[in-house]
Design an enzyme around this catalytic site. Structure first.
Site, PDB file in Angstrom:
ATOM      1  N   ALA A 281       4.238  -2.350   3.545  1.00  0.00           N
ATOM      2  CA  ALA A 281       3.006  -2.736   2.855  1.00  0.00           C
ATOM      3  C   ALA A 281       3.122  -3.944   1.938  1.00  0.00           C
ATOM      4  O   ALA A 281       2.149  -4.679   1.778  1.00  0.00           O
ATOM      5  CB  ALA A 281       2.495  -1.548   2.028  1.00  0.00           C
ATOM      6  N   ALA A 282       4.262  -4.128   1.291  1.00  0.00           N
ATOM      7  CA  ALA A 282       4.369  -5.191   0.292  1.00  0.00           C
ATOM      8  C   ALA A 282       4.202  -6.559   0.956  1.00  0.00           C
ATOM      9  O   ALA A 282       4.594  -6.734   2.118  1.00  0.00           O
ATOM     10  CB  ALA A 282       5.709  -5.091  -0.415  1.00  0.00           C
ATOM     11  N   PRO A 283       3.614  -7.533   0.236  1.00  0.00           N
ATOM     12  CA  PRO A 283       3.210  -7.531  -1.180  1.00  0.00           C
ATOM     13  C   PRO A 283       1.854  -6.918  -1.485  1.00  0.00           C
ATOM     14  O   PRO A 283       1.442  -6.890  -2.629  1.00  0.00           O
ATOM     15  CB  PRO A 283       3.212  -9.011  -1.542  1.00  0.00           C
ATOM     16  CG  PRO A 283       2.826  -9.690  -0.265  1.00  0.00           C
ATOM     17  CD  PRO A 283       3.451  -8.879   0.844  1.00  0.00           C
ATOM     18  N   GLY A 284       1.115  -6.433  -0.464  1.00  0.00           N
ATOM     19  CA  GLY A 284      -0.029  -5.610  -0.775  1.00  0.00           C
ATOM     20  C   GLY A 284      -1.408  -6.147  -0.471  1.00  0.00           C
ATOM     21  O   GLY A 284      -2.400  -5.500  -0.819  1.00  0.00           O
ATOM     22  N   ASP A 301       7.015   0.940   1.590  1.00  0.00           N
ATOM     23  CA  ASP A 301       7.908  -0.203   1.780  1.00  0.00           C
ATOM     24  C   ASP A 301       9.307   0.226   1.346  1.00  0.00           C
ATOM     25  O   ASP A 301       9.455   1.095   0.475  1.00  0.00           O
ATOM     26  CB  ASP A 301       7.453  -1.416   0.968  1.00  0.00           C
ATOM     27  CG  ASP A 301       7.953  -2.729   1.561  1.00  0.00           C
ATOM     28  OD1 ASP A 301       7.198  -3.387   2.288  1.00  0.00           O
ATOM     29  OD2 ASP A 301       9.120  -3.075   1.290  1.00  0.00           O
ATOM     30  N   CYS A 396       2.807 -11.684  12.383  1.00  0.00           N
ATOM     31  CA  CYS A 396       2.485 -13.110  12.285  1.00  0.00           C
ATOM     32  C   CYS A 396       3.378 -13.937  13.206  1.00  0.00           C
ATOM     33  O   CYS A 396       3.953 -14.942  12.807  1.00  0.00           O
ATOM     34  CB  CYS A 396       2.582 -13.600  10.840  1.00  0.00           C
ATOM     35  SG  CYS A 396       4.148 -13.229  10.008  1.00  0.00           S
TER      36      CYS A 396
END
Length: 469
Positions: A281-284, A301, A396
């Site tokens: 999940a980070a950075p959120g 995370d 990505c």
């Protein structure tokens, strides 16, 4: 980049044959030239990226980065970042020009000199730095480095010639792809030459700053002179100033998130009141999207430091999530989730507009290794969803090995799951980013520039999967 207007101590002239008087070096008791340490740091960090495949972000970290970089003042750090991003973004063209000017290949032991020349060439060709300053400081670097001292006259001659002839060299290399050859041919095989050429051109455009807003994108666009994108993101105009100083930052009305990165969380159906896991999940940014949509979010995370950053971001935004520090491959919750978002670790080749070091620190073997990791994570993530639930997978990367091909393989082995196709009619302006199977595939060549705003988005793959129940 602003002109480097630091006054430099005058050098006695040197000629191309090396018969001019030698300039005194800083370590011989003479004053150090202003700007020298910034160029030395840039050359060292460039060597680490290109020769040792060290990611750039870590070396430019203010607290734990490269020592030579951390010792600089803010202005010199900014210059180093500009030099490195420019050099890496144009490296194939700079290399082609240097090959022409140097003629005879440099010996194997002259790699350090190669990076000194590259740093200087980036300034001369592409940055708003006085040519004499770039040449002078490169020669100084060569003089005070025992490995390069014998090449000081060569450095002087080559760079002075480059400064005189830069217009013709820029014209001659205009068609040289800025994408490294191994990846350029890979993209041609995937997207064709025309689209690859557009991706290549997009990498030379200024990076954009996009905001995900909690509400009223049109209103925020009007406040900032921004542009509402087909994703609903607000694109800021170039040179909008420091992000924390902008209206709405302290109040938590928006957060910075590339338009393409905002797509995966928007693929879910109604999330109000549903239990949703954001894995990796980070950075959120995606966690915030899910929470803002009314989901009861568990953000997972394995990095404690990254989770601290996530928690800080959520606090500023006035949003909440249950934060869990764990390796998702080992995560087995007591209760299954209504929905899961897996934005998986990947090669990041879609982010090369912002991170031009990626293609110099990774190779084909890294893409294949990361694709295998993503497949393992996805297969586990499927086990965390309730029957009848949904999962969005994203990354990505620009490579189908990390997307379409892997998804096909996983679905073949999991017949209870299927692609829940995205309807192009629901995404006006992004129809070309949606595949015949209903998957999202953006590239940096999409969302062209306008008269007032830069174009492009990160390359992203996203697919919505549904469980048959």
């Amino acid at each position: 980049m602003n002109d480097d207007r630091t006054k430099h101590r005058a050098h006695p002239k040197r000629n191309a044959g090396g018969r001019g008087p030698k300039a005194p070096a800083a370590d011989a008791g003479y004053p150090e030239k202003p700007g020298l340490r910034a160029r030395q740091a840039a050359a060292k960090i460039l060597a680490a990226v290109v020769d040792r495949r060290t990611p750039l972000d870590g070396m430019l970290d203010f607290e734990n980065g490269n020592p030579a970089y951390r010792q600089l003042n803010d202005a010199d750090r900014a210059l180093v970042r500009a030099i490195l991003n420019t050099a890496l973004r144009h490296l194939p063209r700079i290399d082609a020009i240097m090959d022409t000017l140097v003629g005879t290949p440099l010996p194997e032991g002259a790699r350090a000199l190669h990076h000194v020349l590259t740093v200087a060439a980036a300034q001369i060709l592409y940055l708003d730095v006085p040519d004499h300053s770039a040449v002078d400081l490169a020669v100084e670097q060569a003089q005070i480095d025992p490995r390069n001292r014998r090449f000081a006259s060569l450095t002087n001659a080559v760079l002075r010639r480059l400064a005189r002839e830069k217009a013709s060299h820029l014209t001659a290399t205009r068609t040289v792809p800025v994408i490294p050859p191994w990846f350029h041919e890979r993209l041609v095989g995937i997207y064709g030459r025309e689209h690859t050429a557009r991706i290549n051109d997009a990498l030379l455009e200024p990076s954009t700053i996009d905001l995900t807003v909690k509400s009223d994108p049109d209103g925020w666009a009007a406040r900032f002179g921004g542009l509402v994108l087909p994703t609903g993101s607000v694109r800021l105009p170039v040179a909008s100033g420091a992000i924390p100083a902008l209206e709405g930052f302290e109040a938590g009305e928006w957060w910075v998130q590339d338009a393409a990165a905002s797509l995966p969380a928007k693929l879910f159906r109604d999330l109000a009141g549903k239990r949703v896991a954001d894995l990796c999940a980070a950075p959120g940014g995606k966690t915030a999207q899910l929470a803002a949509a009314g989901a009861v979010v568990t953000a997972l995370d394995q990095s404690a430091n990254r989770l601290k950053r996530l928690a800080g971001n959520l606090e500023r935004l006035g949003l909440s999530a249950t934060v869990v520090e764990a390796n998702m491959a080992d995560y087995r919750p007591e209760d299954l989730f209504d929905a899961v978002l897996l934005d998986a670790p990947c090669s990041s080749t879609g982010t090369i507009r912002r991170h031009p070091d990626v293609l110099w620190t990774k190779g084909p073997e890294d893409i294949e290794k990361l694709a295998r990791l993503q497949e393992r994570l996805l297969r586990h993530a499927l086990t965390l969803v309730k029957p009848g639930g949904e999962l969005v997978f994203s990354n990505c990367s620009l490579d189908p090995i990390e997307g379409e091909e892997m998804i096909t393989r996983v679905l073949t082995d999991n017949p209870a799951w299927r692609i829940d196709p995205v309807d192009p009619a629901e995404w006006p302006g992004l129809e070309t980013a949606i595949s015949p199977r209903g998957e999202f595939r953006t590239t940096p060549a999409m969302l062209p520039a306008t008269e007032t705003h830069a174009g492009g988005v990160d390359g992203f793959y996203a697919v919505r999967l549904s469980h048959g129940g």
